[in-house]
Design a protein around this motif. Structure first.
Motif, mmCIF file in Angstrom:
data_model
loop_
_atom_site.group_PDB
_atom_site.id
_atom_site.type_symbol
_atom_site.label_atom_id
_atom_site.label_comp_id
_atom_site.label_asym_id
_atom_site.label_seq_id
_atom_site.Cartn_x
_atom_site.Cartn_y
_atom_site.Cartn_z
ATOM 1 N N ARG A 29 0.812 -1.212 0.000
ATOM 2 C CA ARG A 29 0.000 0.000 0.000
ATOM 3 C C ARG A 29 0.851 1.270 0.000
ATOM 4 O O ARG A 29 0.456 2.274 -0.597
ATOM 5 C CB ARG A 29 -0.928 -0.012 1.215
ATOM 6 N N PHE A 30 2.039 1.242 0.639
ATOM 7 C CA PHE A 30 2.853 2.455 0.762
ATOM 8 C C PHE A 30 4.203 2.239 0.082
ATOM 9 O O PHE A 30 4.976 1.357 0.466
ATOM 10 C CB PHE A 30 3.036 2.815 2.245
ATOM 11 N N SER A 31 4.459 3.053 -0.930
ATOM 12 C CA SER A 31 5.617 2.830 -1.786
ATOM 13 C C SER A 31 6.948 3.215 -1.139
ATOM 14 O O SER A 31 8.001 2.772 -1.581
ATOM 15 C CB SER A 31 5.456 3.619 -3.098
ATOM 16 N N THR A 32 6.922 4.056 -0.105
ATOM 17 C CA THR A 32 8.174 4.486 0.520
ATOM 18 C C THR A 32 8.864 3.293 1.168
ATOM 19 O O THR A 32 8.253 2.584 1.977
ATOM 20 C CB THR A 32 7.902 5.550 1.603
ATOM 21 N N PRO A 33 10.142 3.030 0.830
ATOM 22 C CA PRO A 33 10.847 1.888 1.437
ATOM 23 C C PRO A 33 10.933 2.044 2.953
ATOM 24 O O PRO A 33 11.004 3.146 3.473
ATOM 25 C CB PRO A 33 12.246 1.955 0.800
ATOM 26 N N ARG A 34 10.927 0.914 3.646
ATOM 27 C CA ARG A 34 11.058 0.954 5.099
ATOM 28 C C ARG A 34 12.433 1.479 5.487
ATOM 29 O O ARG A 34 13.414 1.311 4.779
ATOM 30 C CB ARG A 34 10.869 -0.446 5.681
ATOM 31 N N SER A 35 12.519 2.099 6.651
ATOM 32 C CA SER A 35 13.802 2.572 7.158
ATOM 33 C C SER A 35 14.673 1.397 7.571
ATOM 34 O O SER A 35 15.859 1.357 7.278
ATOM 35 C CB SER A 35 13.600 3.508 8.351
ATOM 36 N N ASP A 48 8.098 1.210 12.191
ATOM 37 C CA ASP A 48 9.119 1.732 11.286
ATOM 38 C C ASP A 48 8.785 3.193 10.954
ATOM 39 O O ASP A 48 7.645 3.500 10.550
ATOM 40 C CB ASP A 48 9.151 0.896 10.008
ATOM 41 N N ILE A 49 9.748 4.109 11.123
ATOM 42 C CA ILE A 49 9.414 5.533 11.014
ATOM 43 C C ILE A 49 8.974 5.915 9.602
ATOM 44 O O ILE A 49 8.075 6.739 9.425
ATOM 45 C CB ILE A 49 10.584 6.434 11.466
ATOM 46 N N ARG A 50 9.597 5.338 8.582
ATOM 47 C CA ARG A 50 9.211 5.716 7.214
ATOM 48 C C ARG A 50 7.788 5.252 6.898
ATOM 49 O O ARG A 50 6.987 5.997 6.327
ATOM 50 C CB ARG A 50 10.195 5.109 6.203
ATOM 51 N N THR A 51 7.508 4.005 7.268
ATOM 52 C CA THR A 51 6.177 3.468 6.980
ATOM 53 C C THR A 51 5.114 4.239 7.755
ATOM 54 O O THR A 51 4.048 4.588 7.219
ATOM 55 C CB THR A 51 6.111 1.977 7.350
ATOM 56 N N ALA A 72 11.382 10.229 1.554
ATOM 57 C CA ALA A 72 11.641 10.144 2.988
ATOM 58 C C ALA A 72 13.019 10.693 3.303
ATOM 59 O O ALA A 72 13.940 10.596 2.505
ATOM 60 C CB ALA A 72 11.530 8.692 3.453
ATOM 61 N N ASP A 73 13.121 11.280 4.477
ATOM 62 C CA ASP A 73 14.407 11.753 5.002
ATOM 63 C C ASP A 73 14.437 11.350 6.469
ATOM 64 O O ASP A 73 13.786 11.974 7.311
ATOM 65 C CB ASP A 73 14.535 13.274 4.847
ATOM 66 N N LEU A 80 11.237 15.406 13.637
ATOM 67 C CA LEU A 80 9.804 15.673 13.715
ATOM 68 C C LEU A 80 9.145 14.819 14.796
ATOM 69 O O LEU A 80 8.422 15.330 15.666
ATOM 70 C CB LEU A 80 9.159 15.395 12.359
ATOM 71 N N LEU A 81 9.398 13.514 14.753
ATOM 72 C CA LEU A 81 8.738 12.612 15.697
ATOM 73 C C LEU A 81 9.169 12.877 17.140
ATOM 74 O O LEU A 81 8.361 12.803 18.065
ATOM 75 C CB LEU A 81 9.015 11.158 15.313
#
Length: 678
Positions: A29-35, A48-51, A72-73, A80-81
């Motif tokens: 569902r979410f294309s951003t790779p996991r951290s 996982d912060i990216r997810t 993602a950065d 931020l978190l």
């Protein structure tokens, strides 16, 4: 979406969706790779912060009918978190089984020269062994990045397995701040494996790389310059914390990859002062293990690396998180500091204690300095060391050495109008003094007596009296150029003037040979009262012997005795004119080369004596009186031998312009004196 639109509630809602989906569903569902490296911990669960933030931003994008970019950065996301009150944990690689052996070190010894990476030159088993070492270093690097005790986000790097498709002489890994684009421009903690064993080093990176993009290269260089600037102002509490945490085996070195040994610096303060200078770009705090010690350490090598890295964590955080503290320099401008620099092995100056006290007193009381003394008393070296100490103490940002000339005018020193590069008209260009003032660098002027002082200094007279000067020139924006000493109450708005601010700490350090003291009368009293004149006298005779003996210490005993005898006799003629030990050090080096491997014959000793006199001492006797000239001839004749007396006579009369009378009359005097002595 802008990060400031992410709320804590939005993250908590995203966690609920995260809990309901499997890893496969999240990935689909979410294309951003996991951290895979950083996780948020909440209610005993990990996310996982990216997810997690990808869920938040996808929801926000859908609500605003825009497309989610999916980028993602990690380090921005961590910031931020944390700002929203969520703790972050680093998922650490496990190096518990990683160790390096004597066999690893012997592999590098097997390939002292880099050879092409192919089966003919590097057998498959050696290729596999190289790759095994490389993989172990990659794991250690990732572990160090995630384990170092610091609030600075880090990244890791490992050397290339096959640099330019050839074998490597060593392999390394390191961790360094993630805000720096290239490890060669960052303070870093590194581990190097080579045939010598292991070196754990804390270093600034070198400041050079193979970056070809001009913009990226300039940006990286700016980051390195900022690092070195911070190293000049490390607070004392940080220095103390680091020194207390470093292992006792740590050595303060001029560079990494040096042979294991005692450090060139005795304290972290001294090391920081060196590392902050251009030549200190490769400085290193190193811990060494030879191949046997490395194998014996086993997996403990990782703990040694981490403990060393954690010890310098306060330095990392000051350099990349802390505010600059210019009021806490790495050293003080004091007598002890100047003496310590002057007596370092590379200088070995033997100066009167009063010289150090006079220099420091003059600088600290607001004076510029002119060092006077005979040639060869190390005035120029001392002048540069004064500036080096000033830089270490935060009083300047370096220095420039120049030699005065008779042609100097304010055009060379202050500046003047010169053709534009375009060829259209004239423009003002800074002279030497203005360039250094803008750069906040001190100026060392060697042989000041060569210049016409008043003509060369011009408007600088007024500035040296701490008064502002408006120069009769304009910059490219047609603003008058103003030299403005600090503390001046007169206001010159930047919009109307090109203001060059002169720090209260800015100084000129000049040198002048004592033989030219008569030229002091050519200096106006207005200039003289702005300088403190400090004499650098010649040291006692034993100091000369000690210094030149150090230069010939590597020679055979026979050669040392022969050279000592020659230099001792040449020292005797300095009663006619004082000549400093630096000249005799140069003579000692020349004599050592001249002597070669075989013993010196009598004729060779006489020829060497003549060459030393002609090449090094003769120019110093300019202006000698006729009686002293005759005495000099007789003394040198006994040293260079009767076979060289005609050459000696012609040299003294032609080069020095002495009227010694006929050579036969000098010989007759010598004969008469010899008969009387008999």
């Amino acid at each position: 979406m802008p990060s400031d639109t992410v709320s804590r509630d939005a993250v908590l809602d995203a966690m609920k969706e995260y809990d309901q989906l499997s890893h496969q569903e999240l990935a689909a569902r979410f294309s951003t790779p996991r951290s895979r490296k950083y996780v948020v911990t909440h209610d005993a669960k990990e996310y996982d912060i990216r997810t997690l933030l990808s869920i938040v931003r996808s929801r926000q994008a859908a609500a605003h009918h825009i497309e989610h970019a999916g980028t993602a950065d990690d380090h921005k996301d961590i910031t931020l978190l944390r700002s929203l009150g969520f703790p972050i944990r680093v998922t650490r690689p496990d190096p518990s089984s990683v160790q390096f052996t004597e066999t690893d070190c012997h592999l590098f010894k097997k390939y002292p020269q880099r050879v092409p990476w192919n089966a003919e030159n590097v057998p498959p088993q050696d290729q596999s062994h190289f790759k095994e070492i490389w993989n172990k270093l990659k794991l250690v690097a990732a572990w160090l990045e995630s384990s170092m005790r610091t609030d600075i986000p880090l990244q890791s790097n490992t050397s290339i397995l096959q640099p330019n498709a050839r074998t490597a002489r060593d392999m390394w890994c390191c961790a360094f701040p993630a805000t720096v684009s290239n490890k060669s421009y960052a303070l870093q903690a590194a581990l190097i494996i080579s045939e010598r064993g292991a070196e754990i080093c804390i270093c600034p990176g070198g400041g050079k790389s193979q970056i070809t993009d001009t913009g990226k290269a300039n940006s990286a260089a700016a980051q390195f310059h900022a690092l070195q600037r911070k190293l000049t102002s490390v607070p004392l509490q940080v220095i103390t914390a680091v020194e207390q945490g470093l292992p006792p085996e740590a050595r303060f070195r001029r560079s990494w990859r040096m042979e294991a040994g005692s450090g060139e610096f005795t304290s972290l303060q001294d090391w920081l002062a060196y590392a902050a200078r251009p030549e200190g770009a490769q400085a290193s705090i190193s811990v060494y293990l030879d191949p046997g010690e490395l194998e014996e350490a086993g997996t403990y090598i990782n703990d040694i690396l981490l403990n060393t890295a954690n010890a310098v964590a306060p330095l990392f955080e000051y350099c990349y998180l802390g505010e600059e503290s210019p009021m806490h320099p790495v050293s003080l401008f004091d007598v002890d500091g100047l003496r310590a620099l002057a007596t370092e092995p590379q200088h070995r100056l033997k100066l009167n204690e009063n010289v150090y006290r006079s220099v420091v007193s003059a600088i600290r009381s607001g004076k510029h300095v002119i060092l006077t003394g005979p040639p060869g008393t190390a005035k120029t070296t001392l002048a540069e060391l004064i500036c080096q100490l000033a830089e270490n103490a935060g009083l300047c940002e370096g220095h420039t050495l120049t030699t005065a000339t008779a042609d100097w005018t304010t055009y060379e020193t202050i500046g003047g109008l010169r053709p534009r590069e375009s060829g259209a008209g004239l423009e003002f260009r800074d002279g030497l003094f203005l360039k250094e003032l803008r750069r906040k660098r001190w100026l060392v002027i060697d042989e000041l007596n060569r210049s016409n002082f008043d003509r060369a200094f011009g408007q600088l007279f007024t500035v040296l009296s701490k008064q502002p000067v408006v120069l009769p020139y304009e910059d490219g924006k047609r603003r008058p150029i103003v030299l403005l000493p600090s503390g001046t109450k007169t206001v010159y708005p930047d919009r109307d003037y090109d203001v060059i601010s002169i720090p209260e700490s800015w100084r000129i350090i000049a040198t002048m040979n004592v033989f030219d003291k008569s030229l002091l009368f050519d200096m106006s009293f207005a200039l003289m009262r702005r300088f403190a004149f400090i004499e650098v006298p010649v040291p006692p005779r034993e100091t000369y012997r000690e210094l030149w003996a150090n230069k010939i210490s590597g020679a055979s005993e026979e050669h040392r005795n022969a050279i000592n005898a020659i230099l001792d006799k040449l020292y005797g003629i300095t009663k006619h004119k004082e000549i400093g030990p630096a000249t005799f050090n140069d003579m000692a080096r020349y004599a050592l080369e001249y002597a070669g491997d075989d013993p010196l014959s009598g004729a060779e000793s006489e020829e060497l004596s003549f060459q030393l006199f002609y090449s090094y001492l003769l120019p110093q006797f300019e202006g000698i009186s006729q009686p002293a000239g005759k005495s000099l001839f007789r003394e040198m004749r006994s040293l260079v031998g009767s076979g060289n007396e005609d050459r000696l006579y012609r040299t003294l009369t032609a080069v020095l312009g002495l009227d010694l009378g006929p050579l036969s009359s000098l010989q007759a005097i010598d004969s008469s004196e010899n008969e009387m002595e008999f």
